[in-house]
Design a protein around this motif. Structure first.
Motif, mmCIF file in Angstrom:
data_model
loop_
_atom_site.group_PDB
_atom_site.id
_atom_site.type_symbol
_atom_site.label_atom_id
_atom_site.label_comp_id
_atom_site.label_asym_id
_atom_site.label_seq_id
_atom_site.Cartn_x
_atom_site.Cartn_y
_atom_site.Cartn_z
ATOM 1 N N GLN A 83 7.705 -0.632 -13.381
ATOM 2 C CA GLN A 83 6.270 -0.855 -13.219
ATOM 3 C C GLN A 83 5.787 -0.323 -11.870
ATOM 4 O O GLN A 83 4.703 0.259 -11.772
ATOM 5 N N LEU A 84 6.597 -0.499 -10.822
ATOM 6 C CA LEU A 84 6.233 0.008 -9.496
ATOM 7 C C LEU A 84 6.070 1.516 -9.513
ATOM 8 O O LEU A 84 5.090 2.057 -8.975
ATOM 9 N N GLN A 85 6.998 2.240 -10.125
ATOM 10 C CA GLN A 85 6.914 3.697 -10.155
ATOM 11 C C GLN A 85 5.689 4.155 -10.952
ATOM 12 O O GLN A 85 4.986 5.079 -10.550
ATOM 13 N N ARG A 86 5.424 3.482 -12.078
ATOM 14 C CA ARG A 86 4.244 3.842 -12.866
ATOM 15 C C ARG A 86 2.963 3.554 -12.100
ATOM 16 O O ARG A 86 1.987 4.312 -12.183
ATOM 17 N N HIS A 87 2.970 2.460 -11.350
ATOM 18 C CA HIS A 87 1.792 2.117 -10.557
ATOM 19 C C HIS A 87 1.527 3.194 -9.503
ATOM 20 O O HIS A 87 0.378 3.611 -9.316
ATOM 21 N N TYR A 88 2.572 3.653 -8.841
ATOM 22 C CA TYR A 88 2.401 4.693 -7.821
ATOM 23 C C TYR A 88 1.904 5.993 -8.455
ATOM 24 O O TYR A 88 1.098 6.718 -7.869
ATOM 25 N N ASN A 120 0.125 6.319 -11.347
ATOM 26 C CA ASN A 120 -1.168 6.262 -12.031
ATOM 27 C C ASN A 120 -2.272 5.585 -11.234
ATOM 28 O O ASN A 120 -3.451 5.870 -11.458
ATOM 29 N N ASP A 121 -1.910 4.667 -10.353
ATOM 30 C CA ASP A 121 -2.921 3.904 -9.602
ATOM 31 C C ASP A 121 -2.593 3.911 -8.122
ATOM 32 O O ASP A 121 -2.463 2.860 -7.485
ATOM 33 N N THR A 122 -2.486 5.107 -7.559
ATOM 34 C CA THR A 122 -2.043 5.252 -6.176
ATOM 35 C C THR A 122 -2.943 4.498 -5.210
ATOM 36 O O THR A 122 -2.465 3.893 -4.235
ATOM 37 N N GLU A 123 -4.242 4.516 -5.458
ATOM 38 C CA GLU A 123 -5.178 3.917 -4.514
ATOM 39 C C GLU A 123 -5.172 2.394 -4.569
ATOM 40 O O GLU A 123 -5.657 1.731 -3.652
ATOM 41 N N VAL A 124 -4.633 1.836 -5.644
ATOM 42 C CA VAL A 124 -4.676 0.391 -5.841
ATOM 43 C C VAL A 124 -3.412 -0.237 -5.258
ATOM 44 O O VAL A 124 -2.306 0.205 -5.561
ATOM 45 N N PRO A 125 -3.557 -1.265 -4.412
ATOM 46 C CA PRO A 125 -2.357 -1.930 -3.873
ATOM 47 C C PRO A 125 -1.496 -2.507 -4.997
ATOM 48 O O PRO A 125 -2.007 -3.002 -6.003
ATOM 49 N N TYR A 185 0.872 -1.172 0.000
ATOM 50 C CA TYR A 185 0.000 0.000 0.000
ATOM 51 C C TYR A 185 0.910 1.223 0.000
ATOM 52 O O TYR A 185 1.406 1.663 1.036
ATOM 53 N N LEU A 186 1.159 1.717 -1.182
ATOM 54 C CA LEU A 186 2.236 2.675 -1.386
ATOM 55 C C LEU A 186 2.050 3.989 -0.636
ATOM 56 O O LEU A 186 3.031 4.515 -0.091
#
Length: 749
Positions: free
Chosen positions: A143-148, A150-155, A82-83
């Motif tokens: 992928q981790l950085q892009r996830h944080y 673009n999809d901050t709310e998503v684990p 949960y970033l």
């Protein structure tokens, strides 16, 4: 002049009144907050003291027509990051988190934006502790950085589908890291592996996160979605309703428990028309060759009883996500295991003569006879009959005998006598060149060529009798799928009713009630859908002429399908051999379509084999016969087909040519002779799965963490606040208390 001073008594009274007024104002303020607006503030405090987590819905199951479960759900344990909590924990422990910069577009203008460097935070703040417990895994940092971003709310799923020892180690040791959690999620399980894989499809993470829905929750766990075939076409029914977990935060904002939970609801169960036992029989029979497709249908209602394609794949490979190397291997495989050959379109060869026969009967050609002298000339081209290479001719023959011996010369002339318009009318009535309505991924409609089709697709060419001759024997630009041929032959088998194919039988809620549409009717009707009634164009007596010809193909000497004879059951059918071009490579395609029992048909089987060096009767015929024989024996109780887990069908050399197929104890019948016409080779239309699965990328350089040394970071000194009034007045200096080692609370959901 002396100033008049207040007496000490009056000064004390004035100070007392001032204090009373202040206390009254304070009391009034407290009443205003705690009583007049108490409910409002209580709600705000409650809201700020809890966090919400969206729990993914549980998909319904997919079953066969007898209720046997083909697709279900299983529990999957994964380690999630949960970033936002991770960044917050880093800030509390070490101070200002490291930042990184990226270029983005804001209001149409490029701009450099700073954001927390989540890669450094994970590698320096989380991985060392996981390394201590031997739980660190390599990951893709990009992928981790892009996830944080673009999809901050998503684990972020750090480790998917962890094994039991890893889960036990996480549970045994308190990892003690904010934002790190073990989550239990329902994931798909394809019970029998590769069985019916091309029909069932697979699921994956959604391509985009619903931002509006995500804002309703502190943390958002999205549902998986159907990516192909039944999983995709029935997605709206299979999806259930998500749940919500309410988490309690302590005074420091750290989550330390669960307040309550609203569990998710499971979606509806989808029942297919497929019989898993017949599907297993078909899959097993088809594995005698490397590239092929087969369909089994009930001619009395259009129900699909089996649909198979080889080579195949295991959809469990895609769950919860497919590794990049596995996805690459599937895409590079020469056999194209993701292609569903049962709904791919290829030249049908002589199996198309069924359509040509009905087209001629529609034009009153039941008694027409034509001479076979080894071939027919149209323009400057001589179209040979397949018997020319055998150095004999069929002579003067009529329709029934022409079907039996599959005389090309007869059908060249018969098709031109009927006319291309009549061939196209009958073809469309039987579903040739039309969509099936099954909504299977990348299903090909094929080609039913004619003058109008030619003007659109090849405007430089003009339609001619030569083109009609090619179409009449299933060559030229004609392309048909095994599913389409199965439905066309089902029409002949049942006496003239052409059904739409049915794959979904019913959809039931978890309580057993049918799922209803917006009009209050069952979402899927169990009434067969009729595409057309051939008897409006061709008399029942003329339809029986074609049926008689199909009977002769298998049961009389000289017929091209003698290998399909069975001992106790009368089979009727048609062979076909055509030349096709696949990815620039020319090869023969072998066909056999049949039905049985002849008088009261229960099953229609269509088999197509790519890469045949032999003919339809000796390559595709034995496969169709084995499917029919075992299925009919199962009905009589003489054969028990066990439905079991099936490994993917794969041949080491999928492009190897197939001369003939035989099974131990199989009935070989008479020799097949029909060859392919080589005057024109059409490009095939393969039903390639163009879905976008959830691909787990390989670890990159920054994500290589398994051997990463632990980073020792000194805790920053607490900030010094200025001395207060009493400390300045009396010269008191506070001694700072010893700084405890921080131990962030472990998140527990």
């Amino acid at each position: 002049m002396n100033r008049r001073r207040l007496s000490p008594r009056l000064r004390i009274q004035f100070l007392g009144l001032l204090m009373l007024a202040g206390m009254g104002a304070l009391g009034l303020r407290l009443w205003w907050i705690q009583v007049a607006h108490g409910a409002e503030w209580t709600a705000q405090i409650r809201g700020s003291s809890q966090a919400t987590v969206r729990i993914p819905s549980v998909r319904g199951e997919i079953k066969d027509r007898n209720g046997l479960t083909l697709v279900q759900n299983r529990a999957s344990y994964e380690v999630d990051f949960y970033l936002p909590e991770m960044v917050k924990g880093y800030r509390e422990r070490f101070g200002q988190p490291p930042l990184t910069e990226h270029r983005t577009t804001i209001n149409g203008m490029p701009k450099d934006v700073k954001e927390p460097d989540i890669i450094t935070i994970v590698n320096d703040g989380v991985v060392p502790r996981l390394n201590d417990l031997d739980l660190a895994r390599d990951y893709n940092a990009g992928q981790l950085q892009r996830h944080y971003r673009n999809d901050t709310e998503v684990p972020y799923s750090y480790i998917k589908d962890i094994d039991f020892p890893t889960m036990a180690k996480f549970s045994e040791h308190d990892v003690g890291l904010p934002g790190v959690d073990i989550a239990i999620k329902p994931v798909r399980s394809y019970v029998y592996g590769a069985l019916a894989a091309h029909m069932l499809g697979y699921v994956g993470a959604p391509d985009d996160t619903n931002k509006d829905d995500a804002r309703k929750f502190t943390f958002y766990q999205s549902d998986v979605e159907g990516k192909s075939n039944v999983e995709k076409s029935m997605d709206e029914y299979l999806r259930g309703k998500p749940g919500v977990r309410y988490l309690r935060r302590n005074a420091k904002g750290v989550i330390d428990g669960v307040l309550r939970e609203e569990p998710p609801q499971q979606g509806a169960n989808v029942f297919l028309t497929i019989d898993a036992r017949i599907q297993a029989i078909t899959d097993e029979a088809l594995r005698a060759v490397s590239r092929a497709g087969a369909v089994v249908v009930d001619p009395n209602n259009g129900n699909i009883l089996a649909m198979a394609s080889v080579p195949s794949f295991d959809p469990n490979t895609f769950i919860p996500s497919i590794k990049a190397k596995d996805w690459k291997a599937l895409r590079k495989d020469e056999g194209d295991p993701l292609v569903n050959r049962a709904v791919s379109a290829l030249p049908p060869g002589s199996t198309f003569k069924l359509i040509t026969s009905f087209a001629g009967l529609r034009k009153n050609l039941a008694n027409a006879h034509f001479n076979c002298g080894g071939g027919v000339s149209y323009g400057d081209h001589f179209f040979r009959c397949w018997v020319a290479e055998k150095h004999y001719t069929h002579g003067n023959i009529g329709l029934v005998e022409a079907i039996k011996v599959s005389c090309d010369s007869f059908f060249y002339q018969y098709g031109n006598a009927a006319g291309i318009q009549s061939i196209d009318v009958v073809g469309k009535m039987l579903g040739i060149g039309e969509e099936s309505g099954l909504q299977l991924s990348s299903e090909q409609t094929g080609n039913l060529p004619g003058p109008e089709w030619m003007q659109i697709h090849h405007p430089q060419e003009r339609w001619s009798q030569a083109q009609t001759a090619n179409v009449s024997i299933g060559q030229g630009y004609t392309l048909v799928s095994p599913l389409q041929l199965a439905m066309a032959y089902a029409t002949a088998a049942n006496g003239g009713t052409c059904y739409y194919p049915r794959l979904v039988d019913k959809i039931l809620n978890q309580d057993g009630s049918p799922v209803l549409d917006e009009h209050g009717k069952p979402a899927v009707s169990q009434t067969p859908r009729v595409r057309s009634d051939l008897r409006r164009e061709v008399s029942p007596q003329d339809i029986d002429l074609v049926r008689k010809g199909l009977w002769k193909v298998v049961n009389e000497d000289g017929g091209t399908g003698g290998r399909a004879r069975l001992k106790d059951v009368v089979v009727a059918g048609k062979t076909g051999t055509a030349q096709a071009t696949d990815r620039g490579h020319e090869e023969n395609v072998a066909w056999f379509v049949c039905f049985a029992p002849f008088d009261h048909p229960k099953y229609v089987v269509a088999v197509m084999v790519q890469g045949a060096s032999g003919h339809g009767g000796e390559v595709a015929g034995p496969i169709a016969t084995r499917i029919l024989e075992r299925t009919l024996a199962m009905d009589e109780g003489n054969f028990d087909m066990q439905v079991a887990w099936l490994a993917p069908a794969h041949h080491a050399n999928p492009l190897q040519l197939i001369k003939a197929v035989s099974y131990a104890g199989g009935n070989l019948g008479s020799e097949d002779e029909e060859g392919a016409d080589t005057s024109q080779s059409a490009d095939v239309q393969m039903a390639s799965d163009n879905a976008s699965p959830d691909v787990e990328p390989e670890a990159d350089a920054q994500g290589q963490v398994s051997k990463r040394p632990r980073v020792v970071r000194a805790a920053p000194a607490p900030p010094q606040r200025p001395p207060n009034f009493f400390e300045r007045l009396f010269g008191v200096h506070r001694q700072p208390p010893p700084q405890p080692t921080p131990s962030p609370a472990r998140r527990r959901f």
